[in-house]
Design an enzyme around this catalytic site. Structure first.
Site, PDB file in Angstrom:
ATOM      1  N   ARG A   1       1.013  -1.188   0.038  1.00 48.24           N
ATOM      2  CA  ARG A   1      -0.094   0.076   0.016  1.00 48.24           C
ATOM      3  C   ARG A   1       0.736   1.136   0.052  1.00 48.24           C
ATOM      4  O   ARG A   1       0.730   2.248  -0.813  1.00 48.24           O
ATOM      5  CB  ARG A   1      -0.898  -0.025   1.293  1.00 48.24           C
ATOM      6  N   THR A   2       1.849   1.342   0.848  1.00 46.50           N
ATOM      7  CA  THR A   2       2.718   2.387   0.753  1.00 46.50           C
ATOM      8  C   THR A   2       3.470   2.375  -0.631  1.00 46.50           C
ATOM      9  O   THR A   2       3.600   3.828  -1.165  1.00 46.50           O
ATOM     10  CB  THR A   2       3.789   2.369   2.054  1.00 46.50           C
TER      11      THR A   2
ATOM     12  N   LYS B   1      27.131  -9.609  -4.285  1.00 42.25           N
ATOM     13  CA  LYS B   1      28.721  -9.853  -4.507  1.00 42.25           C
ATOM     14  C   LYS B   1      29.558  -9.092  -3.425  1.00 42.25           C
ATOM     15  O   LYS B   1      30.747  -8.906  -3.493  1.00 42.25           O
ATOM     16  CB  LYS B   1      29.157  -9.146  -5.828  1.00 42.25           C
TER      17      LYS B   1
ATOM     18  N   ARG C   1      11.998   2.138   2.020  1.00 41.81           N
ATOM     19  CA  ARG C   1      11.441   1.553   3.123  1.00 41.81           C
ATOM     20  C   ARG C   1      12.540   0.600   3.510  1.00 41.81           C
ATOM     21  O   ARG C   1      13.168  -0.083   2.635  1.00 41.81           O
ATOM     22  CB  ARG C   1      10.070   0.943   2.961  1.00 41.81           C
TER      23      ARG C   1
ATOM     24  N   HIS D   1       7.675   6.343  10.614  1.00 42.95           N
ATOM     25  CA  HIS D   1       7.048   6.482   9.352  1.00 42.95           C
ATOM     26  C   HIS D   1       6.565   7.939   9.220  1.00 42.95           C
ATOM     27  O   HIS D   1       5.349   8.246   9.275  1.00 42.95           O
ATOM     28  CB  HIS D   1       5.915   5.465   9.461  1.00 42.95           C
TER      29      HIS D   1
END
Ligand code: NCD
Length: 335
Positions: free
Chosen positions: A63-64, A92, A113, A146
């Site tokens: 959703r975000t 790597k 995020r 957030h």
């Protein structure tokens, strides 16, 4: 790191001032009006169509992610995404900082995020020292912050209370897993910018809000109550902010399994005890903490909250690129 000087990063709720919040909310309202017509949408999508954004989402999100993706598209920004670092050179042995720095060379904005609390902040500071200091927006960092969710929550509260004198003086109840719910931590911080807001934290003792947030509320003279009596505090609430159990953060001891989280759930029977003009919010995803039957009650604000999120993010991104004035001028001339 602050809005108003240098590159505009959006990292944590503490950086926002009351005036900034009000400006973003006003801008979001105007953008919505502009977006009502085809000509308006065409204007919006021309504003930043020379920019490209990277959505670096290495923690689960739909959703975000989509909210930011749609917000970018409304402004004409082209998006690319990184969802799984396993497909990049980190395999790597490259550090994640190097990976993001490399990617930043291709983009004008990084929306991020990440499971680590301070990762977005670290990347913003690192990029500030390079020749391409592109803005970073924190779309959720670990259990900590957030900020854009808090921004859209403030926007939703402001719209909900627009005929009741705004957010000042309201009683806000937070319920659920407040220890590990980053949206509550960020919103609680933002609400200190409003006058005489009283905050109630209703949670099982194991998941009560962190002391760092309470220290911040103390420093800012904000009145609050800690309780495990959900039913008692929801009666006087102007807003009830529900959250789910954040059991993905459980350690080997599986604390969540021992906690009676059902006691912090909103049931249909509670509706008659709430104020007639209360608003019920939830950052989503929801589990069982709000009865589905409540969705049709006019006080259920969580679906409106989702839509508000997209517009608040459009306003934030436009401001990040200092196009806020431009949009206000368009609004004054055309609406
Ligand atoms: C929240 C999050 O990711 O912190 N979701 C969201 O962004 N809307 C809340 C949650 O996951 O419970």
């Amino acid at each position: 790191m602050r809005f108003g000087e240098g590159v505009y990063h959006c990292i944590k709720a503490q950086q926002f001032s009351h005036d900034f919040l009000e400006e973003i909310c006003d801008l979001a309202d105007k953008i919505r009006q502009i977006a009502n017509t085809k000509a308006g949408m065409e204007y919006l999508s021309s504003i930043l169509n020379h920019k490209q954004a990277m959505l670096y989402f290495v923690q689960p999100s739909t959703r975000t992610f989509l909210s930011f993706y749609s917000a970018c598209q409304i402004l004409g920004i082209k998006c690319a995404e990184v969802r799984d670092p396993k497909t990049s050179s980190e395999i790597k042995g490259e550090s994640e900082e190097d990976t993001v720095r490399t990617f930043s060379s291709y983009f004008d904005l990084i929306i991020m995020r990440h499971p680590q609390a301070n990762f977005a902040e670290k990347i913003a500071a690192m990029l500030d020292g390079t020749e391409r200091p592109v803005p970073v927006i924190n779309a959720g960092s670990g259990k900590d912050q957030h900020p854009t969710q808090a921004l859209l929550d403030v926007y939703t509260l402001r719209r909900s209370f627009s005929h009741r004198g705004g957010i000042d003086g309201k009683q806000i109840v937070f319920a659920g897993d407040l220890l590990r719910g980053r949206t509550v931590r960020s919103l609680s911080t933002l609400l200190t910018k409003y006058r005489d807001v009283k905050q109630y934290f209703a949670a099982p003792p194991e998941f009560q809000i962190g002391q760092d947030i309470l220290d911040f509320l103390d420093e800012n003279g904000t009145d609050y109550v800690l309780t495990d009596d959900f039913e008692a505090v929801i009666k006087g609430a102007d807003a009830i902010y529900m959250t789910r159990l954040q059991d993905e953060w459980d350690g080997a001891d599986k604390t969540s399994a021992r906690v009676e989280i059902e006691r912090f759930s909103l049931r249909e029977r509670h509706l008659r005890t709430l104020k007639a003009d209360a608003v019920i919010l939830h950052p989503l995803p929801r589990r069982l903490e709000i009865d589905v039957a409540i969705d049709s009650d006019p006080r259920a604000g969580y679906w409106r909250q989702v839509r508000n999120g997209m517009w608040a993010r459009v306003a934030l991104i436009a401001t990040t690129f200092r196009r806020d004035r431009h949009i206000l001028d368009y609004y004054l001339t055309n609406l």
